[in-house]
Design a protein around this motif. Structure first.
Motif, short mmCIF file in Angstrom:
data_model
loop_
_atom_site.label_atom_id
_atom_site.label_comp_id
_atom_site.label_asym_id
_atom_site.label_seq_id
_atom_site.Cartn_x
_atom_site.Cartn_y
_atom_site.Cartn_z
N HIS A 62 -7.92 1.29 -1.15
CA HIS A 62 -6.96 2.21 -0.50
C HIS A 62 -6.41 3.20 -1.51
O HIS A 62 -6.26 4.41 -1.21
CB HIS A 62 -5.83 1.39 0.13
CG HIS A 62 -4.81 2.22 0.83
ND1 HIS A 62 -5.07 2.85 2.03
CD2 HIS A 62 -3.53 2.56 0.49
CE1 HIS A 62 -3.98 3.52 2.41
NE2 HIS A 62 -3.05 3.37 1.49
N MET A 63 -6.07 2.73 -2.73
CA MET A 63 -5.54 3.64 -3.75
C MET A 63 -6.58 4.68 -4.15
O MET A 63 -6.26 5.86 -4.37
CB MET A 63 -5.10 2.84 -5.00
CG MET A 63 -3.86 1.99 -4.81
SD MET A 63 -2.41 2.92 -4.28
CE MET A 63 -2.30 2.42 -2.56
N ALA B 283 2.56 7.33 -6.70
CA ALA B 283 1.73 8.47 -7.10
C ALA B 283 2.35 9.80 -6.71
O ALA B 283 1.98 10.85 -7.27
CB ALA B 283 0.34 8.33 -6.49
N GLU B 284 3.29 9.80 -5.75
CA GLU B 284 4.03 11.02 -5.42
C GLU B 284 5.17 11.27 -6.39
O GLU B 284 5.64 12.40 -6.55
CB GLU B 284 4.59 10.91 -3.99
CG GLU B 284 3.52 10.92 -2.91
CD GLU B 284 4.08 10.54 -1.55
OE1 GLU B 284 5.30 10.26 -1.47
OE2 GLU B 284 3.31 10.50 -0.58
N THR C 41 -6.69 7.29 -1.32
CA THR C 41 -5.49 8.09 -1.05
C THR C 41 -4.86 8.73 -2.28
O THR C 41 -4.13 9.72 -2.17
CB THR C 41 -4.41 7.23 -0.36
OG1 THR C 41 -4.10 6.11 -1.19
CG2 THR C 41 -4.91 6.72 0.99
N VAL C 42 -5.12 8.17 -3.47
CA VAL C 42 -4.46 8.65 -4.68
C VAL C 42 -5.43 9.37 -5.61
O VAL C 42 -5.22 10.52 -5.97
CB VAL C 42 -3.76 7.48 -5.43
CG1 VAL C 42 -3.22 7.95 -6.79
CG2 VAL C 42 -2.63 6.91 -4.57
N ASP C 43 -6.51 8.68 -6.01
CA ASP C 43 -7.44 9.25 -6.99
C ASP C 43 -8.71 8.42 -6.96
O ASP C 43 -8.68 7.22 -7.26
CB ASP C 43 -6.80 9.22 -8.39
CG ASP C 43 -7.70 9.81 -9.47
OD1 ASP C 43 -8.87 10.11 -9.19
OD2 ASP C 43 -7.22 9.96 -10.62
N ARG D 215 1.10 4.50 -2.83
CA ARG D 215 1.06 5.94 -2.51
C ARG D 215 2.34 6.63 -2.94
O ARG D 215 2.32 7.74 -3.47
CB ARG D 215 0.84 6.13 -1.00
CG ARG D 215 -0.44 5.53 -0.46
CD ARG D 215 -0.74 6.00 0.97
NE ARG D 215 0.33 5.75 1.92
CZ ARG D 215 0.50 4.63 2.62
NH1 ARG D 215 -0.34 3.61 2.44
NH2 ARG D 215 1.48 4.50 3.49
N TRP D 216 3.49 5.95 -2.70
CA TRP D 216 4.79 6.51 -3.08
C TRP D 216 4.87 6.74 -4.59
O TRP D 216 5.31 7.81 -5.04
CB TRP D 216 5.90 5.57 -2.62
CG TRP D 216 7.26 5.93 -3.11
CD1 TRP D 216 8.14 6.82 -2.55
CD2 TRP D 216 7.93 5.42 -4.30
NE1 TRP D 216 9.30 6.90 -3.29
CE2 TRP D 216 9.20 6.05 -4.37
CE3 TRP D 216 7.57 4.50 -5.27
CZ2 TRP D 216 10.10 5.79 -5.39
CZ3 TRP D 216 8.45 4.23 -6.30
CH2 TRP D 216 9.72 4.87 -6.36
N TRP E 73 -6.60 -3.19 -1.58
CA TRP E 73 -5.54 -2.34 -2.14
C TRP E 73 -6.13 -1.30 -3.09
O TRP E 73 -5.78 -0.11 -3.03
CB TRP E 73 -4.50 -3.20 -2.86
CG TRP E 73 -3.27 -2.44 -3.27
CD1 TRP E 73 -2.17 -2.18 -2.52
CD2 TRP E 73 -3.02 -1.85 -4.56
NE1 TRP E 73 -1.25 -1.45 -3.24
CE2 TRP E 73 -1.75 -1.24 -4.49
CE3 TRP E 73 -3.74 -1.78 -5.74
CZ2 TRP E 73 -1.19 -0.57 -5.58
CZ3 TRP E 73 -3.20 -1.10 -6.82
CH2 TRP E 73 -1.93 -0.50 -6.73
N LYS F 241 0.84 -1.20 0.00
CA LYS F 241 0.00 0.00 0.00
C LYS F 241 0.89 1.26 0.00
O LYS F 241 0.61 2.22 -0.73
CB LYS F 241 -0.93 0.00 1.22
CG LYS F 241 -2.04 -1.04 1.14
CD LYS F 241 -3.20 -0.75 2.09
CE LYS F 241 -2.78 -0.84 3.53
NZ LYS F 241 -3.94 -0.70 4.44
N TYR F 242 1.94 1.23 0.80
CA TYR F 242 2.87 2.37 0.83
C TYR F 242 3.47 2.60 -0.55
O TYR F 242 3.58 3.75 -1.02
CB TYR F 242 3.98 2.11 1.87
CG TYR F 242 5.16 3.05 1.72
CD1 TYR F 242 5.02 4.42 1.96
CD2 TYR F 242 6.40 2.58 1.32
CE1 TYR F 242 6.09 5.29 1.80
CE2 TYR F 242 7.47 3.43 1.15
CZ TYR F 242 7.32 4.79 1.39
OH TYR F 242 8.37 5.64 1.22
#
Length: 495
Positions: free
Chosen positions: A251-252, A224-225, A255-257, A221-222, A248, A217-218
């Motif tokens: 979660h994306m 997408a940064e 946190t992402v889109d 997110r990473w 998953w 999951k990290y």
């Protein structure tokens, strides 16, 4: 918003040498003008075979062509700077970036560990020998070239469920690692092929390990940064527990889109299995329409003996259109690959018309069909083969036609085995089209379009038929298609 059209911008034999990211950047603007909306990139991180890796032998998810690992800094497709430039160019052209994600296994471990394993019957993975024994296995990933940058997580035996190779004793096969998860059983909510299809290759990731679950999951997110991320293609979904991707992907999206586009590679034509999988993942993603691809392959081989009226029978796009990604080919089905099922060149324009111009599903265009490809490899018989894939001549026009004319309600005219048609009726703002296909002789169809089209002139947008045809005063028009061909008839005033 333009109708979504996905392009798989690579194939298995794309040349080495770091050229792909530069080609993506160069072609981005032209793809947008053509009508492509989303670009699926190959796995961007370091594989076990370094600079020659296609990307599915995942070594380090956090090495995007940045660190000297596995004999190279750059991946097969280029270095991190090139990747950043490519994704920036796609975003700048208004295209969405879809990343390929290989979570199922890791390969190319940095160290061996002394582990305990059970032998498994490779033909029935539910048959696991009761007695465990010790052996050495490549299960420790320390990523020395990266030295803790981006993530300090070390993968070891606790992170894996199985391996296919041990030493001391030296054996190959399928081995269930002894760990604290699952009471010695494989993951559930995987495909039931070979009894339980959890294991595929390499060091099989143990998703029930909470630390692993959080690290993946990290990583999402990473990523997408670091880069534009508008979606994911999820590799080897048959081997990964459905609950993991359900969580998953959720979660994306949180946190992402929230609008992330996600398609999973659950490579199976069986509608019942696909429905069960979609239910398990709360229908959060799309799947490739394997049955339709198989129909295209069979139709292209059978010629006029194939009944075109049955082409959508038992397909995902017919039964779950909101969850179908339709394909005419991909890196696994191209000639000399494991799932080889190529569509003969004469039928490719018909197949692409059936996925690009109809309602339902998201069509995915394959790189060699747009740009061509040449490569050589050994076949299943051990012989060496030279393969040339020519671009599908009218494919750019079909992609353009999707954006310009594939609008409004759809009426099927599936009335003859060797010739079918469908009407897209258009909307108040956008014109429609009439698509005719034949796998036999030249054919014609009388099409009732209604008084709004009284006296209107029609032309074949693809240019396969050169004449202009006029509707009568009631909006009835007789359109035609050449033998073994496709025509897209549109009003001349819409051109």
């Amino acid at each position: 918003m333009a109708a979504r059209t996905l392009l798989q911008f690579f194939h298995w034999y794309y040349p080495e040498g770091g050229k792909l990211w530069a080609e993506v950047a160069q072609k981005a603007q032209g793809l947008a003008q053509m009508g492509v909306t989303d670009v699926w990139l190959p796995p961007a991180y370091k594989g076990a075979s370094g600079g020659s890796s296609v990307g599915y032998d995942t070594y380090d998810l956090f090495d995007l062509g940045e660190f000297d690992q596995k004999g190279a800094v750059a991946t097969k497709y280029g270095d991190r700077a090139g990747l950043e430039a490519a994704t920036k160019a796609l975003s700048g052209a208004g295209l969405r970036v879809i990343h390929d994600v290989v979570f199922n296994h890791k390969m190319g471990a940095d160290e061996k560990e002394r582990v305990a394993v059970h032998r498994v019957n490779p033909e029935d993975r539910t048959q696991i020998e009761e007695d465990a024994f010790e052996a050495d296995a490549y299960t420790k990933f320390t990523f020395p070239g990266r030295a803790g940058q981006h993530s300090q997580f070390i993968w070891d035996v606790k992170c894996f469920a199985g391996v296919d190779c041990i030493e001391n004793p030296d054996e190959q096969g399928v081995f269930r690692l002894v760990n604290e998860y699952g009471d010695g059983e494989w993951n559930e909510e995987v495909d039931d092929e070979l009894g339980n299809f959890d294991y595929l290759m390499g060091a099989d990731v143990e998703f029930r390990n909470k630390a692993v679950y959080e690290e993946l999951k990290y990583w999402g997110r990473w990523l997408a940064e670091q880069l534009p991320v508008q979606g994911f293609r999820l590799d080897a979904a048959k081997h990964i527990p459905a609950w993991f991707f359900r969580d998953w992907v959720g979660h994306m999206r949180e946190t992402v889109d929230s609008e992330l586009f996600v398609v999973a590679e659950y490579w199976k034509p069986d509608m019942e299995a696909l429905r069960q999988y979609l239910d398990l993942v709360d229908k959060q993603l799309m799947l490739f329409d394997v049955a339709l691809l198989h129909h295209f392959h069979e139709a292209s081989r059978a010629g006029a003996d194939y009944d075109l009226r049955t082409i959508f029978d038992g397909t995902l796009v017919a039964e779950e259109p909101d969850h179908a990604v339709t394909v005419v080919g991909n890196h696994d089905t191209q000639p000399l690959q494991a799932l080889e099922a190529p569509v003969e060149s004469w039928f490719q324009p018909l197949a692409y018309a059936l996925v690009l111009l109809r309602t339902g599903g998201v069509p995915c265009v394959f790189y060699p069909d747009l740009y061509g490809a040449q490569y050589s490899d050994a076949g299943g018989d051990g012989g060496e083969y030279q393969i040339t894939i020519e671009p599908v001549p009218c494919l750019p026009k079909l992609i353009e036609a999707r954006q310009r004319f594939a609008h409004g309600e759809q009426t099927d005219i599936f009335d003859e085995a060797c010739s079918i048609a469908f009407i897209r009726h258009g909307t108040a703002e956008h014109p429609g089209c009439v698509v005719l296909l034949s796998n036999g002789d030249e054919a014609g169809k009388v099409v009732e379009l209604g008084p709004d089209h009284a006296g209107a002139a029609f032309r074949d947008f693809l240019g396969h038929c050169e004449e202009e045809i006029h509707a009568d005063e009631e909006g009835r028009v007789t359109l035609r298609v050449n033998g073994g061909s496709v025509s897209v008839w549109v009003r001349s005033d819409a051109l």
